[in-house]
Write an enzyme that holds these catalytic residues in place. Structure first.
Site, PDB file in Angstrom:
ATOM      1  N   GLU A  26       5.795   7.658  -0.617  1.00  0.00           N
ATOM      2  CA  GLU A  26       5.117   6.371  -0.826  1.00  0.00           C
ATOM      3  C   GLU A  26       3.593   6.496  -0.831  1.00  0.00           C
ATOM      4  O   GLU A  26       2.909   5.704  -1.468  1.00  0.00           O
ATOM      5  CB  GLU A  26       5.561   5.344   0.219  1.00  0.00           C
ATOM      6  CG  GLU A  26       6.993   4.850   0.047  1.00  0.00           C
ATOM      7  CD  GLU A  26       8.016   5.705   0.778  1.00  0.00           C
ATOM      8  OE1 GLU A  26       7.658   6.822   1.233  1.00  0.00           O
ATOM      9  OE2 GLU A  26       9.175   5.263   0.897  1.00  0.00           O
TER      10      GLU A  26
ATOM     11  N   PHE B 292      16.647  -2.193  12.349  1.00  0.00           N
ATOM     12  CA  PHE B 292      16.573  -0.920  11.628  1.00  0.00           C
ATOM     13  C   PHE B 292      15.492  -1.000  10.543  1.00  0.00           C
ATOM     14  O   PHE B 292      15.466  -1.934   9.739  1.00  0.00           O
ATOM     15  CB  PHE B 292      17.927  -0.594  11.001  1.00  0.00           C
ATOM     16  CG  PHE B 292      17.888   0.689  10.202  1.00  0.00           C
ATOM     17  CD1 PHE B 292      17.597   1.905  10.817  1.00  0.00           C
ATOM     18  CD2 PHE B 292      18.124   0.678   8.830  1.00  0.00           C
ATOM     19  CE1 PHE B 292      17.551   3.073  10.080  1.00  0.00           C
ATOM     20  CE2 PHE B 292      18.072   1.847   8.090  1.00  0.00           C
ATOM     21  CZ  PHE B 292      17.785   3.048   8.721  1.00  0.00           C
ATOM     22  N   GLN B 293      14.621  -0.040  10.543  1.00  0.00           N
ATOM     23  CA  GLN B 293      13.505   0.046   9.597  1.00  0.00           C
ATOM     24  C   GLN B 293      12.615  -1.191   9.618  1.00  0.00           C
ATOM     25  O   GLN B 293      12.026  -1.568   8.612  1.00  0.00           O
ATOM     26  CB  GLN B 293      14.009   0.340   8.177  1.00  0.00           C
ATOM     27  CG  GLN B 293      14.626   1.725   8.109  1.00  0.00           C
ATOM     28  CD  GLN B 293      14.827   2.245   6.715  1.00  0.00           C
ATOM     29  OE1 GLN B 293      15.081   1.483   5.785  1.00  0.00           O
ATOM     30  NE2 GLN B 293      14.710   3.548   6.544  1.00  0.00           N
TER      31      GLN B 293
ATOM     32  N   LYS C 136      14.118  -9.378   3.366  1.00  0.00           N
ATOM     33  CA  LYS C 136      15.215  -9.168   2.418  1.00  0.00           C
ATOM     34  C   LYS C 136      15.925 -10.482   2.079  1.00  0.00           C
ATOM     35  O   LYS C 136      16.278 -10.720   0.924  1.00  0.00           O
ATOM     36  CB  LYS C 136      16.210  -8.164   3.001  1.00  0.00           C
ATOM     37  CG  LYS C 136      17.165  -7.622   1.964  1.00  0.00           C
ATOM     38  CD  LYS C 136      17.971  -6.452   2.487  1.00  0.00           C
ATOM     39  CE  LYS C 136      18.902  -5.924   1.407  1.00  0.00           C
ATOM     40  NZ  LYS C 136      19.737  -4.816   1.899  1.00  0.00           N
TER      41      LYS C 136
ATOM     42  N   MET D  60     -14.415  23.158   2.926  1.00  0.00           N
ATOM     43  CA  MET D  60     -15.404  22.236   3.491  1.00  0.00           C
ATOM     44  C   MET D  60     -15.400  22.308   5.022  1.00  0.00           C
ATOM     45  O   MET D  60     -16.451  22.229   5.660  1.00  0.00           O
ATOM     46  CB  MET D  60     -15.126  20.812   3.013  1.00  0.00           C
ATOM     47  CG  MET D  60     -16.231  19.839   3.324  1.00  0.00           C
ATOM     48  SD  MET D  60     -17.833  20.364   2.692  1.00  0.00           S
ATOM     49  CE  MET D  60     -17.878  19.553   1.098  1.00  0.00           C
TER      50      MET D  60
HETATM   51  C1  LIG Z   1      -5.968  13.707   5.021  1.00  0.00           C
HETATM   52  C2  LIG Z   1      -7.155  14.496   5.406  1.00  0.00           C
HETATM   53  N1  LIG Z   1      -7.091  15.348   6.460  1.00  0.00           N
HETATM   54  C3  LIG Z   1      -8.161  16.084   6.818  1.00  0.00           C
HETATM   55  C4  LIG Z   1      -9.340  15.974   6.141  1.00  0.00           C
HETATM   56  C5  LIG Z   1     -10.558  16.784   6.558  1.00  0.00           C
HETATM   57  N2  LIG Z   1     -10.930  17.728   5.493  1.00  0.00           N
HETATM   58  C6  LIG Z   1     -11.924  17.455   4.620  1.00  0.00           C
HETATM   59  S1  LIG Z   1     -12.121  18.655   3.465  1.00  0.00           S
HETATM   60  C7  LIG Z   1     -10.885  19.577   4.145  1.00  0.00           C
HETATM   61  C8  LIG Z   1     -10.505  20.893   3.556  1.00  0.00           C
HETATM   62  C9  LIG Z   1     -10.058  20.793   2.143  1.00  0.00           C
HETATM   63  O1  LIG Z   1      -9.620  22.052   1.717  1.00  0.00           O
HETATM   64  P1  LIG Z   1      -9.298  22.322   0.193  1.00  0.00           P
HETATM   65  O2  LIG Z   1      -8.433  21.253  -0.332  1.00  0.00           O
HETATM   66  O3  LIG Z   1      -8.796  23.712   0.026  1.00  0.00           O
HETATM   67  O4  LIG Z   1     -10.707  22.123  -0.492  1.00  0.00           O
HETATM   68  P2  LIG Z   1     -12.005  23.093  -0.449  1.00  0.00           P
HETATM   69  O5  LIG Z   1     -12.945  22.455   0.549  1.00  0.00           O
HETATM   70  O6  LIG Z   1     -11.579  24.451  -0.044  1.00  0.00           O
HETATM   71  O7  LIG Z   1     -12.537  23.030  -1.828  1.00  0.00           O
HETATM   72  C10 LIG Z   1     -10.351  18.937   5.267  1.00  0.00           C
HETATM   73  C11 LIG Z   1      -9.279  19.485   6.110  1.00  0.00           C
HETATM   74  C12 LIG Z   1      -9.373  15.059   5.064  1.00  0.00           C
HETATM   75  N3  LIG Z   1     -10.488  14.840   4.365  1.00  0.00           N
HETATM   76  N4  LIG Z   1      -8.278  14.365   4.709  1.00  0.00           N
END
Ligand SMILES: Cc1ncc(C[n+]2csc(CCOP(=O)(O)OP(=O)(O)O)c2C)c(N)n1
Ligand SMILES: [Mg+2]
Lengths: 584, 172
Positions: A51, A113-114, A163, A482
């Site tokens: 979802e 439920f749900q 529902k 990042m």
């Molecule tokens: C749902 C979620 N969880 C954690 C983060 C924190 N976060 C920001 S960038 C990142 C790493 C992203 O890694 P990748 O997709 O490999 O991108 P890259 O920075 O290596 O280009 C994380 C964990 C986030 N933005 N969103």
């Protein structure tokens, strides 16, 4: 007025509202609506695999078309799974209507439920929400919900439908004209404020336009008005991440994105300007850097449809509440009526050109065919290869997102779909699904990180099912890049849990889902690989291996001012005090 | 590192909203989510058809935060109108009601009754060993009365919170 079941009313309302696509996933509490959909072949239902992906797909659909995205999910886990995408749409002002099933009214509050308190859970991540207790209310509520989602500052609206309300019959009423009793956003800008704005712009020696997602939301006419006003005034333009595409990136007045990973020239120009004209932007912390050093010598005009965005973070000198497009049109009209010719901004442009000369987006790289690919190069190559194809680009979240924002150029709005406010990993791929559904014949590319992609990778099945020619271009650095970059900057390179271990073989995965999988390992393979991706019909996943330890520059470290940009790795000192560490 | 907080001035806001389920939660949730103060909150429906409720909120914050609170409230879909009664300066009336139960016998009991008289609090219930006083006034006055009753055998207090309305002939 016609007597019909609640479920039929829902579907009839969708038809009447011109909805052609619903992204959803069935379950017990929405089975009546699914059954009603079965009888209505004009509405295309896209069956996602989770979802959350339905909500991001709806965002992608909305952002690429300007029309509201529609989601249909069941009660309980269906609704809670949708919460991330609903929040994402709230923060990025994306029009969306989410229909959730609910347990029957007699069971509400019994931990059935749900059952979950969907209106309670989504109260603060929606623009508005409803629990419909009476089928007679369904018609008016459906129509009102679409009105609210799309008027004023757009946002997500949830309609929770028990529902038994779907099964019971009632009168389907289409409200004649929706003049909401309390929600009446100001669209028309105040004429006096417009006149003041014209005078302020005419008097300015160092003006700059700072534009945001509001210009995109205001529709293509607003982007056209922005271009016209910039041409009339001769002022430079920068934009937020969400605003990319409103102004063409190949125009000489374009300074690039501003903010944390914005260009040196954009940030310096903001800092030294004597007038900032903010249009549909909200002075987000990623944009302003340290607040007490934010553009200290400028007067500020702020045009926004949402009064609460004005003076929220940065006090401004002139507030214009209204639709960005109408406000820009009014300023243009005022400018022309006053016979302004635009000041000589030559001195200002000489300074801007001085900052441009730092070439802040340049990056070191080796040029031989066997060299590892710099991620920036990969984005540039993708941009070059798709020029003229008018692609829609979505991104995940991380370094790759910032590199895409820096190095991919956009000539028009609604072609750049990214999660700005919430920064949701897992957004980009499903958003590309939604964009591709809306634009079956366009080239839709998701620029992904290998970590983010895995957050909604199950949607490969959706793409296969609907034979969508989505292209995923992974900048695979084997790191949550990042996160690793921040650990390098803030935590002396203690890389706690930021390595992307145990990655799947993306090429084999492509094969498993009936996609085409390609791998690009070195610079020599880059151009051909991209060409092959574009030319291959159907969905393609490209595992583009890039330099693992590259960092995204320029960068304003959190808590620093626009003038304190790090331009290259050697600017990084490696330690940070607690005050700075506490900032996100 | 220490976390800093900012002091501010007290404002009384009057808000008219749709009298519907969840609206109060939406408003109080906005205050908690954005870190604004609620010092007092009252709500009741005010129209013959029960369609509208009036919420009175006493909050505090520096002027930009108060502006922001008003703007945030104003953009909520079920909110019709938001008025900062402080904008009317002293030109608004504020009242609060408290029910104050005092138990005791002898001198304390007499003293409580005497004090209630001074404050024009009404006795709304009495037993041989207790009184319930009803006092109406500004929050300050109610505070002072309750403080005095602490010395006279106070056992229980219920307060309504502030309702307020601007002086003069204009309506909200
Ligand atoms: C749902 C979620 N969880 C954690 C983060 C924190 N976060 C920001 S960038 C990142 C790493 C992203 O890694 P990748 O997709 O490999 O991108 P890259 O920075 O290596 O280009 C994380 C964990 C986030 N933005 N969103
Ligand atoms: Mg990565």
């Amino acid at each position: 007025m016609t007597e019909m079941s609640g479920a039929d009313m829902v579907v009839q309302a969708l038809v009447d509202l011109g909805v052609d696509t619903v992204f959803g996933y069935p379950g017990g509490a929405v089975l009546p609506i699914y059954d009603a959909l079965y009888k209505h072949p004009t509405i295309q239902h896209i069956l996602v695999r989770h979802e959350q992906a339905a909500t991001h797909a709806a965002e992608g659909y909305a952002r690429s078309t300007g029309k509201p995205g529609v989601v249909l999910v069941t009660s309980g886990p269906g609704a809670t799974n949708a919460v991330t995408g609903i929040t994402d749409a709230l923060l990025d002002s994306i029009p969306m209507v989410v229909l959730t099933g609910q347990v029957s009214t007699a069971l509400i509050g019994t931990d059935a439920f749900q059952e979950c308190d969907t209106v309670g859970i989504t109260r603060h991540c929606t623009k508005h929400n409803y629990l419909v207790m009476d089928p007679d209310r369904l018609g008016p509520i459906m129509h009102e919900a679409f009105h609210i989602a799309t008027h004023g500052r757009p946002g997500p609206v949830v309609i929770d439908i028990p529902k038994n309300v779907q099964v019971a019959t009632g009168q389907y009423v289409i409200p004649e004209k929706i003049a909401h009793k309390s929600y009446r956003p100001q669209v028309e800008p105040d004429a006096d404020a417009i006149a003041q704005a014209v005078a302020m712009i005419a008097a300015s020696e160092r003006p700059i336009f700072y534009t945001g997602g509001g210009v995109i939301n205001a529709g293509p006419d607003a982007s056209a008005a922005l271009r016209q006003l910039v041409a009339l005034t001769g002022a430079p333009v920068t934009s937020t991440l969400m605003g990319l595409g409103a102004f063409p990136s190949d125009d000489e007045k374009w300074l690039g994105m501003l903010g944390m990973h914005g260009t040196y020239e954009a940030n310096m120009a903001m800092n030294r300007a004597d007038l900032i004209i903010a249009v549909g932007a909200r002075f987000d912390d990623r944009v302003t850097g340290r607040l007490d050093a934010f553009s200290p010598d400028s007067k500020k005009i702020h045009i926004d449809i949402d009064r609460s965005s004005i003076n929220k973070i940065v006090p401004v000198d002139l507030a214009i509440v209204g639709d960005a497009g109408r406000a820009l049109d009014a300023i243009i009209a005022g400018w022309q009526a006053a016979g302004h010719n635009g000041r000589d901004l030559g001195e200002w442009w000489r300074r801007v050109d001085g900052w441009r000369a730092t070439r802040c987006l340049d990056f070191p790289e080796k040029k031989d065919a066997s060299a590892e690919i710099m991620p920036q190069r990969a984005v540039k190559a993708l941009f070059d290869a798709t020029r003229g194809l008018d692609p829609i680009i979505t991104t995940e979240v991380g370094q790759h997102q910032m590199w895409a924002a820096q190095h991919f150029g956009f000539a028009a709005p609604n072609r750049w779909l990214t999660s700005g406010g919430l920064g949701t990993m897992g957004y980009g791929f499903p958003a590309s699904v939604g964009a591709q559904i809306a634009h079956p014949d366009r080239l839709v590319i998701c620029i992904a990180g290998e970590a983010s992609l895995q957050m909604n990778i199950q949607e490969m099945g959706t793409v296969s099912q609907y034979r969508l020619p989505v292209k995923i271009f992974i900048l695979n650095n084997e790191w949550m890049g990042m996160v690793r970059q921040w650990q390098e900057l803030t935590y002396e390179s203690r890389y706690s849990n930021s390595y992307s271990d145990s990655l799947p073989d993306f090429v084999k995965l492509a094969d498993a889902y009936g996609w085409t999988g390609l791998r690009i390992d070195n610079l020599g393979q880059l151009e051909d690989g991209i060409k092959k991706m574009i030319e291959t019909p159907g969905p393609v996943i490209v595992d583009c291996r890039v330099a693992q330890l590259a960092n995204c520059f320029p960068m304003i470290p959190s808590g620093a001012a626009h003038t304190e940009m790090l331009l290259q790795p050697s600017d990084v000192t490696g330690t940070m005090d607690d005050e700075a560490k506490a900032l996100v | 590192m220490k976390i800093k907080t900012e002091a501010g001035e007290r404002h009384v806001l009057a808000i008219t909203v749709d009298n519907e389920a969840g609206v109060l939660a939406k408003i109080t949730g906005l205050f908690t989510a954005r870190g604004y103060n609620i010092e007092s909150l009252t709500v009741a429906d005010i129209t013959a058809d029960h369609a509208l409720s009036r919420i009175t909120i006493v909050t505090s914050g520096p002027p930009p935060i108060i502006d922001q609170i008003i703007a945030q409230l104003d953009r909520l879909v079920p909110v019709h109108k938001v008025i900062d009664l402080n904008d009317a300066g002293e030109a608004h009336v504020e009242r609060e009601i408290a029910l104050v139960k005092v138990a005791g016998t002898g001198d304390k009991r007499i003293e409580a009754l005497r004090m209630a008289d001074v404050f024009r609090a009404k006795v709304v219930d009495t037993t041989l060993t207790s009184f319930i006083f009803e006092i109406t006034g500004t929050s300050d006055k109610v505070d002072r009365f309750i403080a005095l009753m602490r010395e006279c055998g106070l056992v229980e207090v219920g307060r309504t919170g502030v309702v307020a309305i601007a002086r003069g002939s204009e309506a909200l």
